[in-house]
Write a protein that holds these residues in place. Structure first.
Motif, PDB file in Angstrom:
ATOM      1  N   MET A 166      20.199  25.926  19.500  1.00 60.91           N
ATOM      2  CA  MET A 166      19.583  27.251  19.360  1.00 60.91           C
ATOM      3  C   MET A 166      18.159  27.126  18.852  1.00 60.91           C
ATOM      4  O   MET A 166      17.791  26.114  18.255  1.00 60.91           O
ATOM      5  CB  MET A 166      20.421  28.099  18.405  1.00 60.91           C
ATOM      6  CG  MET A 166      21.770  28.447  19.031  1.00 60.91           C
ATOM      7  SD  MET A 166      22.721  29.559  18.010  1.00 60.91           S
ATOM      8  CE  MET A 166      21.763  31.048  18.196  1.00 60.91           C
ATOM      9  N   MET A 196      22.188  23.216  11.912  1.00 61.79           N
ATOM     10  CA  MET A 196      22.528  24.482  11.260  1.00 61.79           C
ATOM     11  C   MET A 196      23.087  24.213   9.862  1.00 61.79           C
ATOM     12  O   MET A 196      23.999  23.414   9.708  1.00 61.79           O
ATOM     13  CB  MET A 196      23.593  25.194  12.108  1.00 61.79           C
ATOM     14  CG  MET A 196      24.086  26.493  11.547  1.00 61.79           C
ATOM     15  SD  MET A 196      25.465  27.125  12.507  1.00 61.79           S
ATOM     16  CE  MET A 196      26.751  26.052  11.890  1.00 61.79           C
ATOM     17  N   ILE A 231      24.104  23.533  16.677  1.00 62.25           N
ATOM     18  CA  ILE A 231      25.180  24.335  16.066  1.00 62.25           C
ATOM     19  C   ILE A 231      26.538  23.856  16.588  1.00 62.25           C
ATOM     20  O   ILE A 231      26.599  22.973  17.432  1.00 62.25           O
ATOM     21  CB  ILE A 231      25.032  25.835  16.411  1.00 62.25           C
ATOM     22  CG1 ILE A 231      25.183  26.051  17.924  1.00 62.25           C
ATOM     23  CG2 ILE A 231      23.731  26.399  15.899  1.00 62.25           C
ATOM     24  CD1 ILE A 231      25.343  27.481  18.330  1.00 62.25           C
ATOM     25  N   ASP A 232      27.607  24.473  16.071  1.00 57.91           N
ATOM     26  CA  ASP A 232      28.974  24.321  16.542  1.00 57.91           C
ATOM     27  C   ASP A 232      29.500  22.891  16.475  1.00 57.91           C
ATOM     28  O   ASP A 232      29.524  22.173  17.470  1.00 57.91           O
ATOM     29  CB  ASP A 232      29.132  24.849  17.963  1.00 57.91           C
ATOM     30  CG  ASP A 232      30.606  25.125  18.251  1.00 57.91           C
ATOM     31  OD1 ASP A 232      30.920  25.785  19.240  1.00 57.91           O
ATOM     32  OD2 ASP A 232      31.442  24.658  17.461  1.00 57.91           O
ATOM     33  N   LEU A 234      26.680  38.332  16.868  1.00 55.22           N
ATOM     34  CA  LEU A 234      25.610  37.458  17.370  1.00 55.22           C
ATOM     35  C   LEU A 234      26.124  36.560  18.495  1.00 55.22           C
ATOM     36  O   LEU A 234      25.373  36.163  19.387  1.00 55.22           O
ATOM     37  CB  LEU A 234      25.082  36.568  16.245  1.00 55.22           C
ATOM     38  CG  LEU A 234      24.339  37.267  15.113  1.00 55.22           C
ATOM     39  CD1 LEU A 234      24.046  36.283  13.987  1.00 55.22           C
ATOM     40  CD2 LEU A 234      23.057  37.902  15.621  1.00 55.22           C
ATOM     41  N   GLY A 235      27.398  36.211  18.422  1.00 57.15           N
ATOM     42  CA  GLY A 235      27.947  35.318  19.450  1.00 57.15           C
ATOM     43  C   GLY A 235      29.456  35.243  19.252  1.00 57.15           C
ATOM     44  O   GLY A 235      29.961  35.599  18.196  1.00 57.15           O
ATOM     45  N   LYS A 294      30.426  33.003  10.374  1.00 60.83           N
ATOM     46  CA  LYS A 294      31.230  32.509  11.489  1.00 60.83           C
ATOM     47  C   LYS A 294      32.695  32.727  11.114  1.00 60.83           C
ATOM     48  O   LYS A 294      33.211  32.085  10.207  1.00 60.83           O
ATOM     49  CB  LYS A 294      30.931  31.014  11.702  1.00 60.83           C
ATOM     50  CG  LYS A 294      31.169  30.558  13.117  1.00 60.83           C
ATOM     51  CD  LYS A 294      30.634  29.139  13.336  1.00 60.83           C
ATOM     52  CE  LYS A 294      31.254  28.545  14.584  1.00 60.83           C
ATOM     53  NZ  LYS A 294      30.866  27.166  14.804  1.00 60.83           N
ATOM     54  N   GLU A 337      23.190  29.408   7.996  1.00 57.66           N
ATOM     55  CA  GLU A 337      21.836  29.957   8.107  1.00 57.66           C
ATOM     56  C   GLU A 337      21.742  30.816   9.374  1.00 57.66           C
ATOM     57  O   GLU A 337      22.384  30.506  10.403  1.00 57.66           O
ATOM     58  CB  GLU A 337      20.809  28.832   8.147  1.00 57.66           C
ATOM     59  CG  GLU A 337      20.753  28.062   9.434  1.00 57.66           C
ATOM     60  CD  GLU A 337      19.625  27.033   9.447  1.00 57.66           C
ATOM     61  OE1 GLU A 337      19.943  25.836   9.425  1.00 57.66           O
ATOM     62  OE2 GLU A 337      18.458  27.441   9.455  1.00 57.66           O
TER      63      GLU A 337
HETATM   64  N1  LIG Z   1      29.607  28.291  18.297  1.00 59.20           N
HETATM   65  C1  LIG Z   1      28.622  28.940  17.645  1.00 59.20           C
HETATM   66  C2  LIG Z   1      27.894  29.925  18.309  1.00 59.20           C
HETATM   67  C3  LIG Z   1      26.870  30.559  17.604  1.00 59.20           C
HETATM   68  C4  LIG Z   1      26.646  30.175  16.273  1.00 59.20           C
HETATM   69  N2  LIG Z   1      27.402  29.192  15.688  1.00 59.20           N
HETATM   70  N3  LIG Z   1      28.362  28.602  16.375  1.00 59.20           N
HETATM   71  C5  LIG Z   1      25.594  30.806  15.512  1.00 59.20           C
HETATM   72  C6  LIG Z   1      25.215  30.256  14.278  1.00 59.20           C
HETATM   73  C7  LIG Z   1      24.178  30.868  13.557  1.00 59.20           C
HETATM   74  C8  LIG Z   1      23.554  31.993  14.054  1.00 59.20           C
HETATM   75  C9  LIG Z   1      23.922  32.543  15.290  1.00 59.20           C
HETATM   76  C10 LIG Z   1      24.979  31.949  16.015  1.00 59.20           C
HETATM   77  C11 LIG Z   1      25.460  32.569  17.295  1.00 59.20           C
HETATM   78  C12 LIG Z   1      26.008  31.593  18.254  1.00 59.20           C
END
Ligand SMILES: Nc1cc2c(nn1)-c1ccccc1CC2
Length: 293
Positions: free
Chosen positions: A145, A76, A159-160, A18-19, A41, A93
């Motif tokens: 996101m 998130m 996120i992150d 996904l990333g 992750k 999630e």
């Molecule tokens: N640095 C990132 C980057 C992402 C994500 N989390 N941390 C993520 C979390 C849940 C679903 C999808 C993603 C993809 C991108």
């Protein structure tokens, strides 16, 4: 061990990428017992202290602790954590609407009403984080996101939290981390940081949402950093002629050099651009967006 030692593949079927980023990879995963889809992750741990690859275990533990403290619909959610010798896997999630960054890019820029819908949610998530003295320190459109981009009013998720810190009032925290375009002057000057560094980033994100342009970006990172410490930005008519004065006022009250003068998340939610005091103000805002479209 802080986290589950079982093999994550015993409980989850690992799916598509996904990333990926500095931290490692994020993959779609399906919980075997329930069929529910999550995101995994996969964080690579450092082999030894001197290696530069992978993350230090301490920083992964901090990200987990912070995520566990933050249950909010705009942040998130963390569901489970597994560890092996070389890797920690966060089960979080599934957020499938892509990055706000791509959403803005597809549309060139957003109408003021669309931008306000997103900014309000970002302020609610960040306000919740700040109420627990947690600073994100890496807010940017890539780290915001959409839960589902095909709905009328997309729901955003922050996120992150890889650079996030729980700030103990009275204790100084300094760092040079972050992404040049979005970091506050005090980060560049290596001064003590506070949650108001996030408010500067929200000012930059708002500027980009309304114009598609990045206020301080130069041809090199050095030029970008010089523009930030020099407060060298403007609302170029080419991109801002249709933007309401309230929107510019909102941004100007966040892009302030002195962190203590910047609006807090709570104050932002009460700003007339976000919370119109009169129907006339709301009408004024929507008129400017109609001109734009
Ligand atoms: N640095 C990132 C980057 C992402 C994500 N989390 N941390 C993520 C979390 C849940 C679903 C999808 C993603 C993809 C991108």
């Amino acid at each position: 061990a802080l986290f589950k030692l079982e093999n994550v593949e015993d409980l989850y079927e690992i799916g598509d990428l996904l990333g990926s980023g500095h931290f490692g990879q994020v993959r779609e995963v399906r919980e075997r017992a329930t069929g529910i889809l999550w995101a995994g992750k996969f964080l690579k741990l450092r082999k030894n202290a001197s290696s530069r690859l992978g993350l230090e275990r301490k920083s992964v533990e901090r990200e987990v602790e912070i995520l566990q403290a933050l249950q909010h619909h705009n942040i998130m959610a963390l569901r489970d954590v597994f560890e092996s010798r070389a890797e920690v896997v966060l089960i979080v999630e599934l957020i499938s609407g892509g990055e706000l960054f791509d959403f803005i890019a597809e549309k060139e820029n957003l109408s003021e009403n669309e931008a306000i819908e997103f900014i309000k949610q970002i302020l609610q998530g960040v306000g919740f984080m700040h109420s627990k003295h947690i600073a994100h320190f890496d807010l940017k459109p890539e780290n915001i996101m959409l839960s589902d981009k095909h709905v009328e009013h997309p729901h955003i998720k922050i996120i992150d939290f890889g650079l996030a810190q729980c700030l103990t009032p009275g204790e100084e925290y300094r760092s040079l981390c972050g992404t040049p375009q979005y970091i506050a002057p005090e980060v560049i000057n290596y001064e003590p940081l506070s949650i108001s560094a996030d408010m500067w980033s929200i000012g930059v994100i708002t500027y980009i949402m309304l114009s598609g342009m990045s206020p301080f970006q130069g041809d090199t990172d050095e030029e970008t950093l010089r523009n930030i410490v020099g407060m060298n930005y403007e609302f170029e008519d080419l991109y801002f002629s249709q933007t309401s004065d309230m929107a510019k006022d909102f941004i100007q009250k966040l892009l302030l050099k002195d962190p203590n003068e910047r609006m807090t998340a709570e104050e932002c939610l009460l700003h007339p651009w976000i919370k119109p005091l009169t129907r006339k103000q709301a009408a004024n805002r929507s008129r400017s967006s109609i001109n734009m479209k």
